[in-house]
Scaffold this motif. Structure first.
Motif, PDB file in Angstrom:
ATOM      1  N   GLY B  74      22.042  59.884 124.604  1.00  0.00           N
ATOM      2  CA  GLY B  74      21.357  60.933 125.262  1.00  0.00           C
ATOM      3  C   GLY B  74      22.662  61.302 126.214  1.00  0.00           C
ATOM      4  O   GLY B  74      23.650  60.646 126.149  1.00  0.00           O
ATOM      5  N   THR B  75      22.422  62.346 127.164  1.00  0.00           N
ATOM      6  CA  THR B  75      23.565  62.842 127.703  1.00  0.00           C
ATOM      7  C   THR B  75      23.898  61.982 129.175  1.00  0.00           C
ATOM      8  O   THR B  75      23.335  61.290 129.631  1.00  0.00           O
ATOM      9  N   ILE B  77      24.444  58.846 128.355  1.00  0.00           N
ATOM     10  CA  ILE B  77      23.700  57.588 127.906  1.00  0.00           C
ATOM     11  C   ILE B  77      24.396  56.876 126.663  1.00  0.00           C
ATOM     12  O   ILE B  77      24.243  57.580 125.533  1.00  0.00           O
ATOM     13  N   TYR B  78      25.080  55.920 126.655  1.00  0.00           N
ATOM     14  CA  TYR B  78      25.809  55.440 125.357  1.00  0.00           C
ATOM     15  C   TYR B  78      25.436  54.225 125.031  1.00  0.00           C
ATOM     16  O   TYR B  78      25.251  53.185 125.938  1.00  0.00           O
ATOM     17  N   LEU B 132      17.871  57.667 140.578  1.00  0.00           N
ATOM     18  CA  LEU B 132      16.829  57.733 139.451  1.00  0.00           C
ATOM     19  C   LEU B 132      15.603  57.133 140.048  1.00  0.00           C
ATOM     20  O   LEU B 132      15.754  55.753 140.390  1.00  0.00           O
ATOM     21  N   THR B 175      24.041  46.253 134.785  1.00  0.00           N
ATOM     22  CA  THR B 175      23.833  47.860 134.591  1.00  0.00           C
ATOM     23  C   THR B 175      23.410  48.689 135.729  1.00  0.00           C
ATOM     24  O   THR B 175      22.577  48.142 136.394  1.00  0.00           O
ATOM     25  N   PHE B 177      22.698  52.755 137.185  1.00  0.00           N
ATOM     26  CA  PHE B 177      22.410  54.021 136.768  1.00  0.00           C
ATOM     27  C   PHE B 177      22.467  55.292 138.040  1.00  0.00           C
ATOM     28  O   PHE B 177      21.988  54.948 138.983  1.00  0.00           O
ATOM     29  N   ASP B 179      22.181  59.503 138.096  1.00  0.00           N
ATOM     30  CA  ASP B 179      21.803  60.693 137.377  1.00  0.00           C
ATOM     31  C   ASP B 179      22.672  61.772 137.686  1.00  0.00           C
ATOM     32  O   ASP B 179      22.320  62.616 138.553  1.00  0.00           O
ATOM     33  N   ARG B 181      24.960  64.976 138.075  1.00  0.00           N
ATOM     34  CA  ARG B 181      24.599  66.616 137.883  1.00  0.00           C
ATOM     35  C   ARG B 181      25.403  67.171 136.577  1.00  0.00           C
ATOM     36  O   ARG B 181      24.776  67.583 135.851  1.00  0.00           O
ATOM     37  N   ARG B 191      26.044  58.186 133.089  1.00  0.00           N
ATOM     38  CA  ARG B 191      24.855  58.051 133.725  1.00  0.00           C
ATOM     39  C   ARG B 191      24.338  56.676 133.998  1.00  0.00           C
ATOM     40  O   ARG B 191      24.544  55.968 134.861  1.00  0.00           O
ATOM     41  N   GLU B 192      24.077  55.957 132.619  1.00  0.00           N
ATOM     42  CA  GLU B 192      24.124  54.740 132.695  1.00  0.00           C
ATOM     43  C   GLU B 192      25.765  53.846 132.454  1.00  0.00           C
ATOM     44  O   GLU B 192      26.128  54.408 131.599  1.00  0.00           O
TER      45      GLU B 192
END
Lengths: 619, 619
Positions: B74-75, B77-78, B132, B175, B177, B179, B181, B191-192
């Motif tokens: 996701g954006t 997030i890998y 988050l 880990t 996170f 969020d 922009r 993000r992560e």
């Protein structure tokens, strides 16, 4: 200012805390290990408690809290403190090594996952509040992963194009979250936890079974290496069928699960799965007349047996279920009522009931209205005779060979006695295994009788089939260039649950007793009066360095605690091997060795102590 | 059924995939390493792409995607794919070892943290959407940790009771996170991500500075070992003051940060921090008359300088700020307008402006109404002469030594030329360093002139003081038994950002060029025609096993790819050392060695190849 351009050619001298380093040959540099750094208690973090918090109900929770291995942050959420983290790292290392050895490949999937993947399989809606849901700053849905079937299937559908790439097995050791309704027992049922989850991808079910077997074998090596008593037990594999699901259960009297095994063979299964065979002998002939017997106020089999002075095993209990009848448009058109008969001393097994033809699409307990409509009576006095309306009847294998049995009369305060198949009611339409096995039942493999013990589930291997690959359209091209759905398997180990299970199995009133493979430190060197005696200090540090160079995971307790407190700490923490060095001992040329399970110390000549200890470990 | 009771005494034979195991002496068993398992490409996961996705804007993002190191979920997030995870694990191992060596103790704090701790410090409200936030099934607030100051301070306030327990430094590799922009650039601004965060606890600021220095030194060892060109640069330490904050910047032309250094000394600082000294010489004498000069439509210093044919450095720009005046009850009573004068070719440095007395409690840009009220003119032609109302004037150190300068006339389409301090306006009330340094400025340490290059921040060490310990009442008892607030420091390394930074610094048109310490594999053995030639197969496997036993992190490419594709893969992936084994070479008794930076291969006699390679690594 501390700056300037640094490169790899820069010097490496240890500033800050200069310490002895073991020779490079002992600790290779590829992935250097935590233990490569000498461990003295004064530089580590030892923090023990006299009392466990009130909410710690089980031994592992109490002892991990008292030993300073975990620290509660919130309900079901714990910090892994330095002492506990070392145990977790050892679990991880063994799991990682055996997974790699078995050909699985490690990756790390995200903890926070976009909901869209979970919507593809429907689990985003189906999973209920156990699935922790998040919205990001753009109000998009995410979840905190409880497992990663969706994400790994997404990876597979992108990466696996050809049959030539199969089989493939991806695994990760990663933080998970399940928002449990009742988090409890510390790491045993926490909300945040670490799990090893692996996912295999194969071309067909046969290949998937082979991948499954590779994992099942790897799990045996892993649990063997942990040094725990465990059983691999057959588990129900749902729709797939066959022997394609096993649980790995650590044996412990406090375990939540009942596990069934045959002491005379290698049969083992969980309670859901263990089969109750049909009794070997024929049904005895009817010997008693059918009679309606008053049983006022006795609405349970146990009460009736007591009243009548007969064994509970001569009674039969009635369980009334219902299945809904729907038309093709999905509209409810009515219901079918079922009567299940089990022996009074047996318990219903829902998984088995769910496999009876006609009940295998879902069932529920009948409503009071449905019961009254068919039996003309309320629960407590129900039975198969004198029904108001016909029901579908299923008899347990054990019930169908009974004669002269006792059951409800469908009339309040009355039971029927001397009931016999064929004479008093027709032979049952359906006979099935409906019950949990009990100790003493015949083993399904015919090699003796079953026994039951308690276990803690710490691993599970499972053939998934094509459920996820079909939901997410994950295919590969076969030799003919035709797309085929990937056959999947999944394989979990509860990395943070394992230490808790190990403790439930291995503890006493003084604390934890770790197997060598899981101990935070394998050996602790306890010098007495290290601050007062130069001889003790020199001997302690020499032994410590000697063991370190020999590759032993040793800690030197240089905190200066008094012997009683020091020993109590390490007994609580559960380090398996302890060496005590004292002035008096040194004068006698002796040190004291004690295994955590020993009742007394063994005197060992100073000269041979390192060999003595490494010999103990080699065992 | 596969079951039965297993114990540690069970046998260990390798079922599944039998493989050569290296001798135990090479790979110790305490925390066994990932590399203890032989790596052949056919059992690993190699997946390269010809093209990078369109959203990959920078080299590291493109190359990590193409080399199959990361996979987007996701954006921002890998998934860390097997090839990328090996790099991350090597980063972690080096960081962990040096943190341990420096006396820090590892623990693992939860990813999901109850909001109550974040409310204690006010960050739950202050942090904005970057934090988050989650609600659990009971509607309680949680956050996904972006860092762990609150949780570690909570641990410290429970665990640290006495000065005797200090100093203490806890760290985790875990880990995180945020969020963001605008997540972008792959792992560079995800993000992560995985961060190593450490937190030190000390009895006073002096001890905290010592702990800080131990960490700063450990960071130098860590970055030295990574084999990257980097700078440790002084950074602004906010309210604490002093030299108590350093950033570790990997040098790369594509870096987001400008870093300032002195080639002739070890001075280095980030742009926010680097001091612009007052010019050495005296102010020249006034030589020109004050004149109002028409500059129609020329509202910037650059336009004015061009129109008048003078250097930009003879112009002065006016920046108008304002501070709010509030009474004791906090009611707004008005505002104070400030005029800052900087040379036309210089940029304002907000951090420095924020340290000017009077501006250090917060400032803002003045409104158009405030400007009109004081200057009688709109922006573009503002200056210190002919004001409607007095303002507070601050001159940059460079401006105060100028003569005959040019500035706005406070009249549309006019500037004043030949402006001189003392003659045309009073000497400035305040003189301060207000600007970013530029290349060629004198170094603050007097050892030459400054240069500027670009960097990527991958580490930060910082003295926190008592901010968190005061908010959360984290105290220890001093020798007198009196509670004192813990002095804290925090120390971060971007574990997953580091590989991206390494790639920005080390790549070419063919792919990544890893330093040995970070490469997913150090050496790749590439046999040509292994399936056709028994000689090649035997030689390749022999070399592979020889290197393995020597402790080299080697991969054998047994996939059977054609040479061109095989070489392109490993050049893209960036394995630094490659050995090619071919039939022709074997006949000549030679193999081909090539470093990823070499332009051609070196022929090496077969007999000496292992020593040749280990010699290359030892360098």
């Amino acid at each position: 200012m501390h700056a300037g351009l640094h490169t790899a050619s820069g010097q490496f001298e240890a500033r800050g805390f200069p310490e002895v380093s073991p020779p490079a040959s002992v600790f290779p540099t590829i992935f250097e290990s935590t233990s490569a750094i000498p461990m003295k208690a004064s530089r580590f973090f030892v923090s023990t408690l006299k009392e466990a918090p009130a909410d710690a109900e089980v031994a592992s929770h109490r002892l991990m809290m008292r030993a300073g291995m975990i620290k509660k942050l919130g309900t079901g959420i714990y910090t892994y403190m330095p002492m506990g983290l070392r145990v977790i790292r050892k679990v991880e290392a063994i799991v990682r090594e055996e997974m790699n050895r078995a050909g699985a490949v490690e990756l790390t999937m995200p903890v926070v996952q976009p909901a869209e993947f979970w919507q593809e399989t429907g689990r985003f809606d189906k999973m209920g509040p156990e699935l922790l849901r998040i919205k990001d700053r753009h109000d998009r849905d995410f979840v905190v992963q409880p497992t990663s079937e969706e994400v790994v299937t997404d990876i597979a559908r992108q990466e696996i194009r050809s049959y030539k790439q199969l089989p493939k097995n991806f695994y990760q050791i990663q933080t998970k979250f399940r928002d449990e309704r009742r988090p409890r027992f510390g790491l045993m049922r926490g909300r945040e936890f670490i799990m090893k989850d692996a996912y295999s991808f194969d071309r067909d079910l046969g290949a998937a079974k082979a991948s499954y077997q590779v994992m099942a074998d790897a799990y045996r090596r892993i649990f063997d290496r942990f040094g725990l008593r465990y059983r691999a037990v057959a588990a129900d594999s749902g729709a797939i069928g066959g022997d394609l699901s096993e649980e790995f259960q650590v044996i412990a009297a406090t375990g939540e699960d009942a596990i069934v095994y045959c002491p005379g063979s290698d049969y083992a299964a969980n309670m859901e799965k263990a089969e109750a065979l049909a009794p070997a002998g024929p049904r005895p002939a009817a010997a008693k007349p059918l009679e309606k017997t008053p049983t006022p106020g006795k609405s349970t089999c146990a009460d009736v047996a007591e009243l009548l002075g007969v064994p509970l095993s001569t009674t039969v209990k009635s369980l009334v279920l219902a299945t809904d009848i729907v038309d093709e448009a999905g509209n409810l058109k009515g219901s079918q009522v079922w009567l299940l008969l089990l022996r009074g001393d047996h318990d219903m097994n829902e998984i088995k009931v769910g496999k009876v033809p006609g009940l295998d699409q879902g069932f529920r307990f009948a409503t009071l209205a449905e019961i009254d409509d068919h039996f003309g009576c309320k629960p407590g006095y129900l039975g198969p005779l004198n029904l108001k309306k016909p029901v579908r009847l299923v008899a347990d294998r054990e019930v169908v060979v009974m004669a002269d049995w006792i059951t409800g009369a469908n009339e309040i305060d009355f039971h029927m006695t001397g009931v016999n198949w064929g004479r008093d009611l027709p032979e049952p339409e359906l006979v099935a295994d409906l019950r949990n096995v009990v100790a003493g039942d015949a083993s399904p493999d015919g090699k003796g009788v079953l026994a039951i013990e308690r276990g803690i589930e710490v691993g599970h291997v499972f053939v998934l089939g094509t459920k996820y690959s079909k939901d997410m359209n994950a295919t590969y091209l076969d030799e003919a260039g035709k797309p085929q759905f990937l056959e999947m398997g999944c394989y979990g180990i509860g990395i943070t649950r394992l230490p808790a299970a190990a403790i439930e199995q291995n503890h006493d009133e003084r604390g934890i007793i770790w197997p060598d493979a899981l101990a935070p430190f394998t050996v602790v060197v306890c010098p007495i009066g290290m601050d007062r005696s130069a001889e003790v200090k020199v001997a302690a540090e020499a032994l410590y360095e000697q063991l370190l160079v020999a590759g032993v995971d040793v800690l030197l307790d240089d905190r200066g605690e008094r012997p009683g407190a020091m020993f109590a700490d390490w007994e609580l923490i559960g380090v398996p091997h302890r060496v005590v060095i004292s002035d008096r001992g040194l004068k006698e040329g002796q040190l004291e060795y004690q295994h955590r399970r020993d009742t007394a110390a063994t005197k060992v000549p100073t000269a041979g102590i390192a060999e003595f200890i490494t010999g103990k470990l080699a065992k």
